[in-house]
Design a protein around this motif. Sequence first.
Motif, PDB file in Angstrom:
ATOM      1  N   GLY A 178      -1.863   4.621 -15.493  1.00  0.00           N
ATOM      2  CA  GLY A 178      -2.340   4.885 -14.146  1.00  0.00           C
ATOM      3  C   GLY A 178      -2.538   3.613 -13.344  1.00  0.00           C
ATOM      4  O   GLY A 178      -1.882   2.594 -13.578  1.00  0.00           O
ATOM      5  N   ARG A 179      -3.464   3.661 -12.427  1.00  0.00           N
ATOM      6  CA  ARG A 179      -3.709   2.521 -11.537  1.00  0.00           C
ATOM      7  C   ARG A 179      -4.231   1.326 -12.337  1.00  0.00           C
ATOM      8  O   ARG A 179      -5.157   1.458 -13.135  1.00  0.00           O
ATOM      9  CB  ARG A 179      -4.733   2.910 -10.462  1.00  0.00           C
ATOM     10  CG  ARG A 179      -4.868   1.873  -9.355  1.00  0.00           C
ATOM     11  CD  ARG A 179      -6.006   2.238  -8.410  1.00  0.00           C
ATOM     12  NE  ARG A 179      -5.755   3.470  -7.688  1.00  0.00           N
ATOM     13  CZ  ARG A 179      -5.106   3.537  -6.524  1.00  0.00           C
ATOM     14  NH1 ARG A 179      -4.650   2.432  -5.961  1.00  0.00           N
ATOM     15  NH2 ARG A 179      -4.927   4.708  -5.926  1.00  0.00           N
TER      16      ARG A 179
ATOM     17  N   TYR B 224       0.017   6.372  -6.970  1.00  0.00           N
ATOM     18  CA  TYR B 224      -1.304   6.796  -7.421  1.00  0.00           C
ATOM     19  C   TYR B 224      -1.978   7.842  -6.547  1.00  0.00           C
ATOM     20  O   TYR B 224      -2.973   8.435  -6.964  1.00  0.00           O
ATOM     21  CB  TYR B 224      -2.215   5.573  -7.546  1.00  0.00           C
ATOM     22  CG  TYR B 224      -1.592   4.468  -8.357  1.00  0.00           C
ATOM     23  CD1 TYR B 224      -1.177   4.702  -9.668  1.00  0.00           C
ATOM     24  CD2 TYR B 224      -1.375   3.194  -7.826  1.00  0.00           C
ATOM     25  CE1 TYR B 224      -0.580   3.710 -10.423  1.00  0.00           C
ATOM     26  CE2 TYR B 224      -0.789   2.185  -8.577  1.00  0.00           C
ATOM     27  CZ  TYR B 224      -0.389   2.452  -9.860  1.00  0.00           C
ATOM     28  OH  TYR B 224       0.197   1.468 -10.607  1.00  0.00           O
ATOM     29  N   GLU B 225      -1.459   8.084  -5.348  1.00  0.00           N
ATOM     30  CA  GLU B 225      -2.027   9.121  -4.482  1.00  0.00           C
ATOM     31  C   GLU B 225      -1.071  10.312  -4.403  1.00  0.00           C
ATOM     32  O   GLU B 225      -1.413  11.424  -4.805  1.00  0.00           O
ATOM     33  CB  GLU B 225      -2.312   8.553  -3.081  1.00  0.00           C
ATOM     34  CG  GLU B 225      -3.248   7.344  -3.088  1.00  0.00           C
ATOM     35  CD  GLU B 225      -4.622   7.651  -3.638  1.00  0.00           C
ATOM     36  OE1 GLU B 225      -5.055   8.819  -3.554  1.00  0.00           O
ATOM     37  OE2 GLU B 225      -5.276   6.724  -4.166  1.00  0.00           O
TER      38      GLU B 225
ATOM     39  N   SER C 225       0.823  -1.208   0.000  1.00  0.00           N
ATOM     40  CA  SER C 225       0.000   0.000   0.000  1.00  0.00           C
ATOM     41  C   SER C 225       0.862   1.265   0.000  1.00  0.00           C
ATOM     42  O   SER C 225       0.442   2.307  -0.519  1.00  0.00           O
ATOM     43  CB  SER C 225      -0.942   0.008   1.202  1.00  0.00           C
ATOM     44  OG  SER C 225      -0.217   0.022   2.415  1.00  0.00           O
TER      45      SER C 225
ATOM     46  N   ARG D 167       1.623  10.513  -6.125  1.00  0.00           N
ATOM     47  CA  ARG D 167       2.107  10.667  -7.495  1.00  0.00           C
ATOM     48  C   ARG D 167       3.528  11.228  -7.524  1.00  0.00           C
ATOM     49  O   ARG D 167       3.864  12.104  -8.327  1.00  0.00           O
ATOM     50  CB  ARG D 167       1.143  11.513  -8.323  1.00  0.00           C
ATOM     51  CG  ARG D 167      -0.205  10.814  -8.470  1.00  0.00           C
ATOM     52  CD  ARG D 167      -1.179  11.514  -9.368  1.00  0.00           C
ATOM     53  NE  ARG D 167      -2.391  10.683  -9.506  1.00  0.00           N
ATOM     54  CZ  ARG D 167      -3.465  11.020 -10.197  1.00  0.00           C
ATOM     55  NH1 ARG D 167      -3.484  12.163 -10.853  1.00  0.00           N
ATOM     56  NH2 ARG D 167      -4.510  10.212 -10.259  1.00  0.00           N
TER      57      ARG D 167
ATOM     58  N   ASN E 125      -6.127  -2.313 -13.156  1.00  0.00           N
ATOM     59  CA  ASN E 125      -7.302  -3.051 -12.719  1.00  0.00           C
ATOM     60  C   ASN E 125      -6.842  -4.446 -12.310  1.00  0.00           C
ATOM     61  O   ASN E 125      -6.384  -5.211 -13.141  1.00  0.00           O
ATOM     62  CB  ASN E 125      -8.328  -3.154 -13.853  1.00  0.00           C
ATOM     63  CG  ASN E 125      -8.852  -1.802 -14.278  1.00  0.00           C
ATOM     64  OD1 ASN E 125      -9.148  -0.968 -13.437  1.00  0.00           O
ATOM     65  ND2 ASN E 125      -8.964  -1.578 -15.582  1.00  0.00           N
TER      66      ASN E 125
ATOM     67  N   GLU F 252       1.672   1.820  -3.639  1.00  0.00           N
ATOM     68  CA  GLU F 252       0.494   2.342  -4.317  1.00  0.00           C
ATOM     69  C   GLU F 252       0.248   3.804  -3.939  1.00  0.00           C
ATOM     70  O   GLU F 252      -0.146   4.613  -4.783  1.00  0.00           O
ATOM     71  CB  GLU F 252      -0.724   1.482  -3.981  1.00  0.00           C
ATOM     72  CG  GLU F 252      -0.638   0.087  -4.569  1.00  0.00           C
ATOM     73  CD  GLU F 252      -1.841  -0.769  -4.250  1.00  0.00           C
ATOM     74  OE1 GLU F 252      -2.538  -0.447  -3.255  1.00  0.00           O
ATOM     75  OE2 GLU F 252      -2.101  -1.728  -4.994  1.00  0.00           O
ATOM     76  N   GLN F 253       0.494   4.142  -2.685  1.00  0.00           N
ATOM     77  CA  GLN F 253       0.344   5.521  -2.240  1.00  0.00           C
ATOM     78  C   GLN F 253       1.282   6.442  -3.016  1.00  0.00           C
ATOM     79  O   GLN F 253       0.883   7.516  -3.487  1.00  0.00           O
ATOM     80  CB  GLN F 253       0.641   5.617  -0.741  1.00  0.00           C
ATOM     81  CG  GLN F 253       0.632   7.025  -0.166  1.00  0.00           C
ATOM     82  CD  GLN F 253      -0.750   7.572   0.080  1.00  0.00           C
ATOM     83  OE1 GLN F 253      -1.672   6.797   0.310  1.00  0.00           O
ATOM     84  NE2 GLN F 253      -0.898   8.883   0.033  1.00  0.00           N
TER      85      GLN F 253
ATOM     86  N   TRP G 229      -1.714  -5.095  -7.415  1.00  0.00           N
ATOM     87  CA  TRP G 229      -0.338  -4.688  -7.700  1.00  0.00           C
ATOM     88  C   TRP G 229       0.452  -5.652  -8.564  1.00  0.00           C
ATOM     89  O   TRP G 229       1.570  -5.334  -8.982  1.00  0.00           O
ATOM     90  CB  TRP G 229       0.411  -4.372  -6.419  1.00  0.00           C
ATOM     91  CG  TRP G 229       0.547  -5.449  -5.381  1.00  0.00           C
ATOM     92  CD1 TRP G 229      -0.297  -5.700  -4.349  1.00  0.00           C
ATOM     93  CD2 TRP G 229       1.629  -6.373  -5.224  1.00  0.00           C
ATOM     94  NE1 TRP G 229       0.177  -6.720  -3.569  1.00  0.00           N
ATOM     95  CE2 TRP G 229       1.366  -7.148  -4.079  1.00  0.00           C
ATOM     96  CE3 TRP G 229       2.806  -6.611  -5.938  1.00  0.00           C
ATOM     97  CZ2 TRP G 229       2.216  -8.167  -3.636  1.00  0.00           C
ATOM     98  CZ3 TRP G 229       3.665  -7.619  -5.500  1.00  0.00           C
ATOM     99  CH2 TRP G 229       3.371  -8.383  -4.364  1.00  0.00           C
TER     100      TRP G 229
ATOM    101  N   TYR H  66      -3.562  -1.697 -17.158  1.00  0.00           N
ATOM    102  CA  TYR H  66      -3.558  -0.330 -16.663  1.00  0.00           C
ATOM    103  C   TYR H  66      -4.680   0.509 -17.254  1.00  0.00           C
ATOM    104  O   TYR H  66      -5.082   0.316 -18.401  1.00  0.00           O
ATOM    105  CB  TYR H  66      -2.225   0.357 -16.999  1.00  0.00           C
ATOM    106  CG  TYR H  66      -1.030  -0.322 -16.404  1.00  0.00           C
ATOM    107  CD1 TYR H  66      -0.782  -0.271 -15.039  1.00  0.00           C
ATOM    108  CD2 TYR H  66      -0.133  -1.031 -17.203  1.00  0.00           C
ATOM    109  CE1 TYR H  66       0.322  -0.897 -14.481  1.00  0.00           C
ATOM    110  CE2 TYR H  66       0.977  -1.657 -16.656  1.00  0.00           C
ATOM    111  CZ  TYR H  66       1.188  -1.590 -15.301  1.00  0.00           C
ATOM    112  OH  TYR H  66       2.281  -2.226 -14.758  1.00  0.00           O
TER     113      TYR H  66
END
Length: 392
Positions: free
Chosen positions: A191-192, A67-68, A60, A70, A194, A63-64, A197, A202
């Motif tokens: 991007g993120r 995608y959060e 996570s 960036r 589907n 991912e942070q 991870w 994408y």
Amino acid sequence: MRSIDAAQRRARLAVRHRLAMPEHTGQVAEIARSMVALHATDPATVYLSVAARADGLTPSDVEQALYEDRSLLRMLAMRRTMFVVPVESVPILQASCADALAHKQRRTYGKYLTQAGIGDGDTAGWWAEVEAETHKALLARGAATGAQLSKDVPRLRTQVNTAPDKAYSKPTNITTWVLVTLGCEGRIVRGRPNGGWTSSQYTWAPIESWLPDGVPALPTAEARAELVRRWLRAFGPAPVSDVKWWTGWTLGEVRAALGALDLVEVDLDGVTGVLLADDVEPVAAPEPWAALLPALDPTPMGWQAREWYLGPHAPRVFDRNGNIGPTVWWDGRVVGGWAQRKDGEIVYRLLEDVGADAETLIAAQAQRVADWFGEVRAIPRFRTPLERELTA
């Protein structure tokens, strides 16, 4: 000429690549920065490369960052390979590598479009219109899959047969062609995904989602020199041939970039290498360390001449196309391989005797990898002989 032996190169690898204590710490973007870029052809590699270099981080956290916050961005760069890079490095990789890739992709696809008679004699203009419409549609959506964009831009569904005289060839939509080219040009970004991870399905987003003003332009020569400087800081010393292989440039382009830097030549156990002139002092060897690195990790994929850390193990841990699989490391050398079985168990095999103390540390690293995976299962995109044996 100053001599730098394999032991000193391994010490530099351990410290600069954050694989030994106390360097075994840091945030996700810092780890990517220390490696110049993280290999991302296999999506799981990014996460597992981070896991190997810092305690306390989780998927996570990656991912942070991606995608959060960036603070990282996924892009095609050296050798037309997918990487995850810190956003401040994007202009350097864009000017040094990706712009040339975009030109090459557009030229290749334009040839196929011309052969198919698309564009009424102005293939380049037709293609530019489709790119502009696609970028505009993506700006409106914010994020989308290729299928969604092809509904907004009907010409993305144009089909082209790249080899009409071959029985095996079939028409293909140009959707991926346009998206890949726009990505190489720095106008859109993956991007993120589907599916978690380990997925490579994408969505796409406009570059403005990461860089509001787009990718700043840099002179190509300046960008290439800076990329080589960063690579030498992380991977040097090394022969010029290693620089050429890693960048994917011509020898002339590599020599021009090197010529812009203050370098010294060093003897690498009988082979001439180059090193930044302000980086000649020895790096103190850290305490012995163990690591389980994923397939295509940036450390083993950082050099073309690998004997000093790989030894005789290449046939077991590389596939036929030169892709390395999951490897077990002890004190700067590859000593085995590992794999995840279908039930989630992390198994490994040592290819040489490393002693009881090393085996204890390696077992602890295997448990760390198992904890990182949790309930997630991932099969490396490139299978190697040893990885296949361990999962049979």
